[in-house]
Design a protein around this motif. Structure first.
Motif, PDB file in Angstrom:
ATOM      1  N   ASN A   1       0.809  -1.103  -0.047  1.00 30.15           N
ATOM      2  CA  ASN A   1      -0.050  -0.030  -0.109  1.00 30.15           C
ATOM      3  C   ASN A   1       1.053   1.374  -0.066  1.00 30.15           C
ATOM      4  OD1 ASN A   1      -3.139  -0.336   0.180  1.00 30.15           O
ATOM      5  ND2 ASN A   1      -2.195  -2.167   1.588  1.00 30.15           N
ATOM      6  N   GLY A   2       2.110   1.050  -0.017  1.00 20.88           N
ATOM      7  CA  GLY A   2       3.111   2.500  -0.163  1.00 20.88           C
ATOM      8  C   GLY A   2       3.162   2.877   1.210  1.00 20.88           C
ATOM      9  N   LEU A   3       2.908   2.339   2.388  1.00 18.17           N
ATOM     10  CA  LEU A   3       2.897   3.025   3.438  1.00 18.17           C
ATOM     11  C   LEU A   3       4.133   2.990   4.105  1.00 18.17           C
ATOM     12  CD1 LEU A   3      -0.283   1.315   4.946  1.00 18.17           C
ATOM     13  CD2 LEU A   3      -0.028   3.595   3.747  1.00 18.17           C
ATOM     14  N   VAL A   4       5.124   3.996   3.381  1.00 24.52           N
ATOM     15  CA  VAL A   4       6.540   4.076   3.715  1.00 24.52           C
ATOM     16  C   VAL A   4       6.667   5.326   4.519  1.00 24.52           C
ATOM     17  CG1 VAL A   4       7.414   2.492   2.218  1.00 24.52           C
ATOM     18  CG2 VAL A   4       7.204   4.792   1.530  1.00 24.52           C
ATOM     19  N   GLY A   5       7.890   5.492   5.246  1.00 25.83           N
ATOM     20  CA  GLY A   5       8.102   6.690   5.771  1.00 25.83           C
ATOM     21  C   GLY A   5       9.431   7.554   5.051  1.00 25.83           C
ATOM     22  N   GLY A   6      10.590   7.701   5.759  1.00 25.20           N
ATOM     23  CA  GLY A   6      11.503   8.607   5.071  1.00 25.20           C
ATOM     24  C   GLY A   6      12.203   7.647   3.766  1.00 25.20           C
ATOM     25  N   ARG A   7      12.861   8.532   2.870  1.00 28.68           N
ATOM     26  CA  ARG A   7      13.530   7.963   1.959  1.00 28.68           C
ATOM     27  C   ARG A   7      14.889   7.570   2.403  1.00 28.68           C
ATOM     28  NH1 ARG A   7      12.249  12.388  -1.886  1.00 28.68           N
ATOM     29  NH2 ARG A   7      12.613  13.599  -0.035  1.00 28.68           N
TER      30      ARG A   7
ATOM     31  N   LEU B   1      29.830   1.644   2.171  1.00 29.18           N
ATOM     32  CA  LEU B   1      29.633   1.691   0.850  1.00 29.18           C
ATOM     33  C   LEU B   1      28.468   2.782   0.303  1.00 29.18           C
ATOM     34  CD1 LEU B   1      29.123  -2.033   0.123  1.00 29.18           C
ATOM     35  CD2 LEU B   1      31.114  -0.867  -0.405  1.00 29.18           C
ATOM     36  N   PRO B   2      28.760   3.574  -0.703  1.00 29.49           N
ATOM     37  CA  PRO B   2      27.702   4.857  -0.904  1.00 29.49           C
ATOM     38  C   PRO B   2      26.312   4.286  -1.200  1.00 29.49           C
ATOM     39  CG  PRO B   2      29.624   4.623  -2.484  1.00 29.49           C
ATOM     40  CD  PRO B   2      29.761   3.448  -1.869  1.00 29.49           C
ATOM     41  N   LEU B   3      25.491   5.113  -0.290  1.00 28.78           N
ATOM     42  CA  LEU B   3      23.931   4.715  -0.275  1.00 28.78           C
ATOM     43  C   LEU B   3      23.263   5.813  -0.951  1.00 28.78           C
ATOM     44  CD1 LEU B   3      22.030   2.613   0.696  1.00 28.78           C
ATOM     45  CD2 LEU B   3      22.024   3.853   2.971  1.00 28.78           C
ATOM     46  N   ASP B   4      23.656   7.221  -0.443  1.00 27.82           N
ATOM     47  CA  ASP B   4      22.764   8.231  -0.975  1.00 27.82           C
ATOM     48  C   ASP B   4      23.963   9.375  -1.185  1.00 27.82           C
ATOM     49  OD1 ASP B   4      20.594   9.602  -2.036  1.00 27.82           O
ATOM     50  OD2 ASP B   4      20.762  10.950  -0.171  1.00 27.82           O
ATOM     51  N   LEU B   5      24.351   9.432  -2.261  1.00 30.78           N
ATOM     52  CA  LEU B   5      25.435  10.582  -2.516  1.00 30.78           C
ATOM     53  C   LEU B   5      24.702  11.829  -2.914  1.00 30.78           C
ATOM     54  CD1 LEU B   5      28.384   8.849  -4.681  1.00 30.78           C
ATOM     55  CD2 LEU B   5      28.296   8.908  -2.149  1.00 30.78           C
ATOM     56  N   ALA B   6      25.442  13.138  -2.188  1.00 27.61           N
ATOM     57  CA  ALA B   6      24.853  14.413  -2.536  1.00 27.61           C
ATOM     58  C   ALA B   6      24.463  14.827  -3.926  1.00 27.61           C
ATOM     59  CB  ALA B   6      25.689  15.339  -1.952  1.00 27.61           C
ATOM     60  N   ALA B   7      25.439  14.365  -4.881  1.00 33.10           N
ATOM     61  CA  ALA B   7      25.549  14.719  -6.195  1.00 33.10           C
ATOM     62  C   ALA B   7      23.914  14.065  -6.815  1.00 33.10           C
ATOM     63  CB  ALA B   7      26.510  14.104  -6.803  1.00 33.10           C
ATOM     64  N   ALA B   8      23.757  13.053  -6.269  1.00 34.55           N
ATOM     65  CA  ALA B   8      22.357  12.413  -6.993  1.00 34.55           C
ATOM     66  C   ALA B   8      21.525  11.997  -5.991  1.00 34.55           C
ATOM     67  CB  ALA B   8      22.926  11.039  -7.717  1.00 34.55           C
ATOM     68  N   THR B   9      21.490  12.831  -4.883  1.00 33.18           N
ATOM     69  CA  THR B   9      20.580  12.306  -3.789  1.00 33.18           C
ATOM     70  C   THR B   9      19.227  12.445  -4.114  1.00 33.18           C
ATOM     71  OG1 THR B   9      19.839  13.021  -1.326  1.00 33.18           O
ATOM     72  CG2 THR B   9      20.348  14.865  -2.939  1.00 33.18           C
ATOM     73  N   ILE B  10      18.375  11.367  -3.324  1.00 33.91           N
ATOM     74  CA  ILE B  10      16.957  11.313  -3.633  1.00 33.91           C
ATOM     75  C   ILE B  10      15.959  12.579  -2.947  1.00 33.91           C
ATOM     76  CG2 ILE B  10      16.572   9.992  -1.540  1.00 33.91           C
ATOM     77  CD1 ILE B  10      14.643   8.267  -3.192  1.00 33.91           C
ATOM     78  N   TYR B  11      16.811  13.319  -2.272  1.00 34.37           N
ATOM     79  CA  TYR B  11      16.229  14.423  -1.441  1.00 34.37           C
ATOM     80  C   TYR B  11      16.155  15.722  -2.171  1.00 34.37           C
ATOM     81  CZ  TYR B  11      15.960  11.756   2.898  1.00 34.37           C
ATOM     82  OH  TYR B  11      15.746  10.802   3.839  1.00 34.37           O
ATOM     83  N   THR B  12      16.563  15.706  -3.450  1.00 31.60           N
ATOM     84  CA  THR B  12      16.155  16.842  -4.157  1.00 31.60           C
ATOM     85  C   THR B  12      14.854  16.585  -4.921  1.00 31.60           C
ATOM     86  OG1 THR B  12      17.474  15.785  -6.076  1.00 31.60           O
ATOM     87  CG2 THR B  12      18.430  17.443  -4.634  1.00 31.60           C
ATOM     88  N   ASP B  13      14.399  15.283  -4.983  1.00 27.85           N
ATOM     89  CA  ASP B  13      12.867  15.009  -5.249  1.00 27.85           C
ATOM     90  C   ASP B  13      11.901  15.554  -4.365  1.00 27.85           C
ATOM     91  OD1 ASP B  13      14.153  13.922  -7.669  1.00 27.85           O
ATOM     92  OD2 ASP B  13      13.909  11.914  -6.958  1.00 27.85           O
TER      93      ASP B  13
ATOM     94  N   VAL C   1       4.943  11.489  -0.171  1.00 30.26           N
ATOM     95  CA  VAL C   1       4.308  11.580   1.030  1.00 30.26           C
ATOM     96  C   VAL C   1       5.318  12.257   2.081  1.00 30.26           C
ATOM     97  CG1 VAL C   1       3.371  10.215   3.191  1.00 30.26           C
ATOM     98  CG2 VAL C   1       3.115   9.423   0.887  1.00 30.26           C
ATOM     99  N   PRO C   2       5.072  13.751   2.413  1.00 31.67           N
ATOM    100  CA  PRO C   2       5.775  14.081   3.512  1.00 31.67           C
ATOM    101  C   PRO C   2       5.981  13.259   4.844  1.00 31.67           C
ATOM    102  CG  PRO C   2       3.780  15.265   3.171  1.00 31.67           C
ATOM    103  CD  PRO C   2       3.711  14.287   2.129  1.00 31.67           C
ATOM    104  N   SER C   3       7.112  12.872   5.344  1.00 35.99           N
ATOM    105  CA  SER C   3       7.063  11.891   6.259  1.00 35.99           C
ATOM    106  C   SER C   3       7.405  12.787   7.834  1.00 35.99           C
ATOM    107  CB  SER C   3       8.163  10.997   6.302  1.00 35.99           C
ATOM    108  OG  SER C   3       8.373  10.122   7.365  1.00 35.99           O
ATOM    109  N   GLY C   4       6.380  12.932   8.603  1.00 37.30           N
ATOM    110  CA  GLY C   4       6.597  13.514   9.773  1.00 37.30           C
ATOM    111  C   GLY C   4       7.331  12.618  10.885  1.00 37.30           C
ATOM    112  N   GLY C   5       7.623  11.199  10.289  1.00 40.14           N
ATOM    113  CA  GLY C   5       8.450  10.477  11.189  1.00 40.14           C
ATOM    114  C   GLY C   5       9.756  10.249  11.217  1.00 40.14           C
ATOM    115  N   GLY C   6      10.082  10.834   9.392  1.00 41.20           N
ATOM    116  CA  GLY C   6      11.425  10.623   9.061  1.00 41.20           C
ATOM    117  C   GLY C   6      11.963  11.116   7.906  1.00 41.20           C
ATOM    118  N   GLY C   7      11.412  12.269   7.484  1.00 42.80           N
ATOM    119  CA  GLY C   7      11.448  13.006   6.333  1.00 42.80           C
ATOM    120  C   GLY C   7      12.404  14.220   6.032  1.00 42.80           C
ATOM    121  N   LEU C   8      12.942  14.829   7.361  1.00 41.53           N
ATOM    122  CA  LEU C   8      13.547  16.053   7.097  1.00 41.53           C
ATOM    123  C   LEU C   8      14.995  15.697   6.870  1.00 41.53           C
ATOM    124  CD1 LEU C   8      11.851  18.008  10.022  1.00 41.53           C
ATOM    125  CD2 LEU C   8      11.732  18.281   7.474  1.00 41.53           C
TER     126      LEU C   8
END
Length: 438
Positions: free
Chosen positions: A188-194, A294-306, A310-317
């Protein structure tokens, strides 16, 4: 329900940090040489054990950065220990303006946003959730938390706002639940932070629900793991409060945080979507596999520019040490920062107190023997929480101290960094006490 007549003497608080060393040295802490310094600066000489811990992790290549901040009362700046680089293969050094994924350190922010609405009478602490979100009126509870979704019994009591704030609602979490319920959360796509654009081995490819309202409606269709107000179980409840805030305030969740907390606190670098123009100061995040980063989320291609679906009040900032220290400083000022009341004083006092229902069993939980407030753990005068990428922050009302640890690696249990930090901190405080007694 407002808090204007709340009895301050009834407040009991508990701590983010286990053990007593951190909490036992108020007299020694008051002698620290940087107590009255006007500008932020490195104070490693005052914290040799903490500094040694940071140096060791950096020298051994376990983390790209380990940056700690300490601030007193309403001093303008927190002072720093440690450092490192934005990433293993990047030249820039971290500082108070570097951007970190704070994950569940978002929870106290959402918790305090909820307390604002309670304080102004738009929500009640013990108000049934279904009065705000009717879809949660007739909840079912799994007979076996890991069992089939159709083997349920009716909830014996309605979920309340207090339950959501304290992880006692009975809700599940896709990172905690098991069996069919976990599968249903993912489906159901019930995920929190990315985490990353990169597929992560062992993690399902989940498409988030298309918006917070749909996310909440889908969550209401699934059974609870436990009867409300019976157990402490880490859950999606703080994420759900984002939708509660929207309905109660009439504003979308991110706009509420921006206008009611970030702007009055001067938190100019705290976002759920990082502007492309700011990625040069964003840290890289690493996954630890077999002791190697090991690289997981590098700033140059971070998912956080998207923009998150679902804005996550539990883990999105994403935030900076400087910004989050201003949030901590506001809490330490009981809602007031630089002469501006951001949150009502008694709302902060209540939110940083132990709000656990008396009927809740914590004996087998992460917080056994401790308490929980509005999105954070509480113990002996401190309030705070940590994030999934290694960050941790707290305010200590007894000492008038705000502190935070900043790094970026996952999972947090890959290293015993937090326990080692506590031991190093206690060693430095012991030395300070001895020096004062000499």
């Amino acid at each position: 329900m407002a808090f204007r007549d709340f009895d301050q003497n009834d407040v009991s608080r508990r701590s983010l940090f286990r053990g007593g060393g951190y909490l036992a040295a108020g007299a020694a802490l008051s002698t620290l040489p940087f107590r009255h310094a006007l500008l932020a600066h490195d104070v490693s000489e005052s914290w040799p054990s903490v500094a040694s811990l940071a140096e060791r992790y950096l020298a051994e290549g376990k983390v790209a950065n380990l940056f700690l901040t300490f601030g007193w009362g309403q001093e303008d700046h927190a002072h720093t220990v440690g450092g490192g680089k934005l990433g293993f293969n990047r030249p820039g050094a971290v500082d108070e303006n570097s951007l970190y994924r704070i994950y569940s350190m978002t929870k106290p922010v959402t918790g305090m946003a909820t307390m604002m609405l309670i304080d102004q009478g738009d929500l009640g602490l013990d108000q049934p959730l279904h009065e705000v979100l009717p879809a949660f009126r007739d909840m079912q509870v799994l007979v076996d938390p890991e069992g089939p979704l159709d083997n349920t019994v009716p909830a014996e009591t309605p979920i309340t706002i207090r339950h959501l704030l304290t992880h006692t609602s009975g809700l599940g979490y896709n990172i905690v639940s098991k069996g069919p319920l976990r599968d249903a959360y993912n489906a159901n796509g019930l995920v929190g932070g990315r985490v990353s654009r990169i597929p992560i081995p062992g993690f399902p490819d989940v498409t988030p629900a298309p918006g917070l309202e749909v996310w909440a409606d889908r969550l209401a269709e699934l059974p609870l793991m436990y009867q409300p107000a019976t157990r402490w179980s880490y859950s999606a409840s703080i994420d759900l409060l984002g939708r509660v805030i929207e309905v109660a305030s009439g504003m979308d969740f991110e706009s509420f945080l921006q206008t009611r907390i970030f702007e009055p606190c001067g938190m100019n670098s705290t976002w759920m979507t990082v502007p492309e123009s700011e990625t040069a100061r964003m840290t890289d995040n690493y996954g630890i596999l077999g002791g190697f980063p090991l690289p997981l989320d590098l700033a140059a291609a971070t998912i956080y520019t998207d923009e998150p679906k679902v804005p996550s009040g539990g883990g999105g900032l994403v935030s900076t040490p400087k910004d989050y220290d201003r949030f901590l400083r506001m809490l330490l000022g009981y809602g007031t920062l630089d002469g501006v009341e951001v949150i009502g004083e008694n709302a902060v006092r209540v939110g940083t107190s132990n709000l656990l229902p008396d009927t809740v069993d914590t004996s087998t939980s992460w917080i056994a023997g401790q308490g929980h407030g509005a999105g954070g753990r509480v113990l002996d005068g401190t309030f705070g929480w940590g994030g999934a990428a290694g960050t941790i922050a707290a305010v200590d009302y007894n000492l008038g101290l705000r502190s935070a640890l900043w790094t970026q690696y996952m999972p947090t249990e890959a290293y015993p960094m937090r326990d080692e930090f506590l031991k190093a901190l206690e060693a430095d405080l012991t030395a300070m006490r001895a020096a004062k007694a000499a």
